[in-house]
Scaffold this active site. Structure first.
Site, short mmCIF file in Angstrom:
data_model
loop_
_atom_site.label_atom_id
_atom_site.label_comp_id
_atom_site.label_asym_id
_atom_site.label_seq_id
_atom_site.Cartn_x
_atom_site.Cartn_y
_atom_site.Cartn_z
N CYS A 265 0.84 -1.21 0.00
CA CYS A 265 0.00 0.00 0.00
C CYS A 265 0.87 1.25 0.00
O CYS A 265 0.53 2.25 -0.65
CB CYS A 265 -0.92 0.02 1.22
SG CYS A 265 -2.08 -1.35 1.27
N ARG B 121 -7.88 -4.07 -3.16
CA ARG B 121 -7.35 -2.97 -3.99
C ARG B 121 -8.33 -2.73 -5.13
O ARG B 121 -8.20 -3.32 -6.21
CB ARG B 121 -5.97 -3.32 -4.52
CG ARG B 121 -4.96 -3.58 -3.43
CD ARG B 121 -3.56 -3.79 -3.94
NE ARG B 121 -2.77 -4.39 -2.88
CZ ARG B 121 -2.26 -3.74 -1.84
NH1 ARG B 121 -2.47 -2.45 -1.72
NH2 ARG B 121 -1.57 -4.37 -0.91
C1 BEZ Z 1 0.63 -4.61 1.85
O1 BEZ Z 1 1.82 -4.89 1.89
O2 BEZ Z 1 0.22 -3.50 1.54
C2 BEZ Z 1 -0.37 -5.68 2.17
C3 BEZ Z 1 -0.09 -6.97 1.77
C4 BEZ Z 1 -1.02 -7.97 2.07
C5 BEZ Z 1 -2.20 -7.65 2.75
C6 BEZ Z 1 -2.46 -6.34 3.12
C7 BEZ Z 1 -1.54 -5.34 2.82
#
Ligand code: BEZ
Length: 220
Positions: free
Chosen positions: A57, A134
């Protein structure tokens, strides 16, 4: 099962689809109270992310910050959302500014009660029952939902594709054309195919670059 949860399982919620009015809402954000209607008159890329202070993110927010000026130039606003609080959003945005030297110039909604997430179908229970996936919703200046994209939690989105998508939609609206696979601004566009046999006959003599009567392109 609690009454509310039972109702949610039992009733299929109508989720917004391409060509429909994007559902309006009011929510708290890093820019204060915000309504979807505030964006009427400009394009909007409305996106959700799973959680603040997570690595993928963070790369996405940095990447959105890198294209925010380019988007402004073509009348496109950005707005983010997750179930984190406004305080968490503020802390994270400040951290991105400090660590990456990128200013986040768009609002981020704190959808702690998941009201907007449920309205737009941003939660994919097979992946997470609590966090938003997402998701990307491209909304046009009239408030019509023009595109929906969903990515899983583990894959960061491609900002160049989002830019390409909005530019393609703007080109379609301006010139009443379609855009082919892998189209980029400046490339030839597709002329809508003729709808009658008579028009099909004429199509090959209208000055377009045609492979056949149904497949004609032109420069714009
Ligand atoms: C992230 O790294 O943004 C992420 C990865 C897996 C689940 C939620 C967030």
């Amino acid at each position: 099962m609690e009454a509310k949860a039972e109702q949610e399982v039992g009733e299929a919620r109508h989720l917004p689809r391409i060509g429909e009015a994007a559902p309006d809402f009011e929510a708290e954000s890093t820019f204060g109270t915000i309504r979807l209607e505030d964006f009427r008159g400009s394009w909007l890329i409305f996106f959700s992310h799973p959680a603040d202070f997570t690595p993928v993110c963070t790369t996405e927010f940095a990447a959105f910050a890198e294209i925010q000026d380019e988007l402004k130039q073509i009348n496109v606003n950005l707005m983010g959302l997750s179930v984190d609080s406004v305080m968490a959003h503020i802390a994270w945005v400040r951290n991105i500014e400090e660590k990456f030297g990128l200013e986040i110039q768009f609002p981020v909604i704190a959808d702690s009660d998941r009201k907007v997430a449920h309205l737009y179908g941003m939660i994919m229970p097979g992946e997470s029952k609590t966090e938003t996936a997402r998701c990307v919703f491209v909304i046009d200046p009239d408030g019509i939902l023009r595109s929906l994209i969903y990515y899983p939690m583990t894959t960061g989105r491609n900002m160049q594709e989002l830019l390409r998508l909005v530019r393609a939609l703007q080109t379609t609206d301006k010139h009443t054309v379609s855009t082919p696979a892998n189209w980029q601004p400046g490339d030839a566009v597709i002329v809508p195919p003729p709808r009658t046999q008579e028009l099909a006959e004429e199509r090959l003599h209208e000055g377009y670059d045609c492979k056949d009567w149904y497949f004609c392109q032109k420069a714009i």
